[in-house]
Design an enzyme around this catalytic site. Structure first.
Site: not given
Length: 329
Positions: A159, A183, A255, A258, A281, A290
């Site tokens: 990110r 995150k 992004h 990414r 994730h 994806y």
């Protein structure tokens, strides 16, 4: 009238960071949302941002701000919802601290989130990606820095906040790996491809002695901001578009790099779980998007399926009278 500056400072520094334990990335995202809101409000109300009051930030103004994001800044509905979520979080914080503004707060909290389309993730083809990576000039200091940034961003699928927040101590060149704080304060260690490690090694050799611990710095020795990286990426994408015209039709954002990394990993491994681990994730649900964008997944499935038998038939032209009646009925 209640000045809003002290309230937002208390929310960001005390409630969000200390009491809730939010990460720096979350605090930075919230601060960006409020910065956009207050600049918009100050321009609309013809006052300085520091002179804004709580009473002025009502549901009508916030709704106008959200429309501004979509109409003027061309933000997608997802971005609009992110900004609205930050604003609602702040006003929920005010519910028990500003009882006189309770009706105003409730009206603002009633603003709905916008439904979003589930679209295929945008990503770069291999030729387009290579053109972007080759765009920085390796004969200049900025070019060496930008080349390292782009390679690391794509290789690790970072990110933009993870990339700009990467510190020198997080890099282990002997093992060709980096430590990433993502995150939810989730750490992950990622290997570097040889080109990425070589580009990063070249940048560190000329980075020089600066006081900031971040890897990527500007000409003043200060950490490069997310907006700075986005600006540089647009410049390099425009350069790359001369070799790959298809890039001119794509919006190449941090992004998108990414997403491109995710598609490369998925096509190389065929394992969605590895993509999830690579990107950091929390759940596989986030990563499943994806698989919808990778055509090889469908081709593999098509080859594994025995299609149903197609029954032979003989075409018989429709009677002219019946066809006439069908057209007029």
């Amino acid at each position: 009238m209640t000045p809003i500056a002290p309230l937002i400072e208390t929310f960001l520094r005390d409630t969000l960071a200390r009491q809730r334990g939010a990460s720096w990335h979350t605090s930075d995202s919230y601060a960006s949302s409020f910065q956009l809101l207050f600049v918009f409000a100050a321009d609309r109300l013809k006052v300085k941002p520091s002179a804004l009051t709580l009473e002025q930030i009502d549901a009508g103004l916030v709704s106008a701000f959200l429309e501004h994001l979509e109409d003027e800044r061309k933000n997608a509905a997802v971005t609009r919802n992110v900004r609205l979520a930050a604003i609602k979080s702040f006003f929920r914080f005010l519910e028990y601290r500003q009882p006189a503004a309770l009706e105003q707060i409730r009206r603002l909290l009633a603003i709905p989130f916008k439904k979003t389309d589930t679209r295929l993730v945008p990503y770069l083809l291999r030729e387009e990606l290579q053109a972007v990576l080759d765009a920085p000039d390796p004969a200049t200091r900025d070019g060496i820095r930008d080349r390292a940034m782009l390679h690391v961003a794509v290789c690790a699928g970072l990110r933009v906040s993870e990339l700009t927040g990467l510190k020198v101590d997080d890099i282990d060149l002997p093992s060709m790996s980096i430590l990433v704080l993502g995150k939810g304060r989730r750490e992950r260690t990622l290997p570097l491809w040889k080109p990425a490690a070589a580009a990063l090694r070249a940048w560190l050799a000329i980075r020089g002695q600066v006081t900031t611990p971040e890897v990527f710095v500007n000409a003043r020795g200060e950490p490069l901001s997310r907006w700075g990286f986005a600006y540089l990426l647009r410049q390099h994408a425009a350069t790359a578009a001369r070799k790959q015209p298809g890039l001119a039709k794509k919006r190449v954002s941090p992004h998108v790099l990414r997403h491109t990394c995710a598609m490369v990993v998925l096509q190389a491994t065929g394992d969605i779980r590895k993509v999830s681990l690579w990107l950091g994730h929390a759940t596989l649900t986030t990563t499943e998007v994806y698989t919808r964008g990778d055509p090889t997944e469908k081709l593999d499935a098509m080859q594994a399926i025995v299609p149903p038998h197609l029954r032979r038939g003989v075409f018989q032209p429709t009677d002219k009278l019946i066809e006439l009646l069908r057209r007029t009925s």
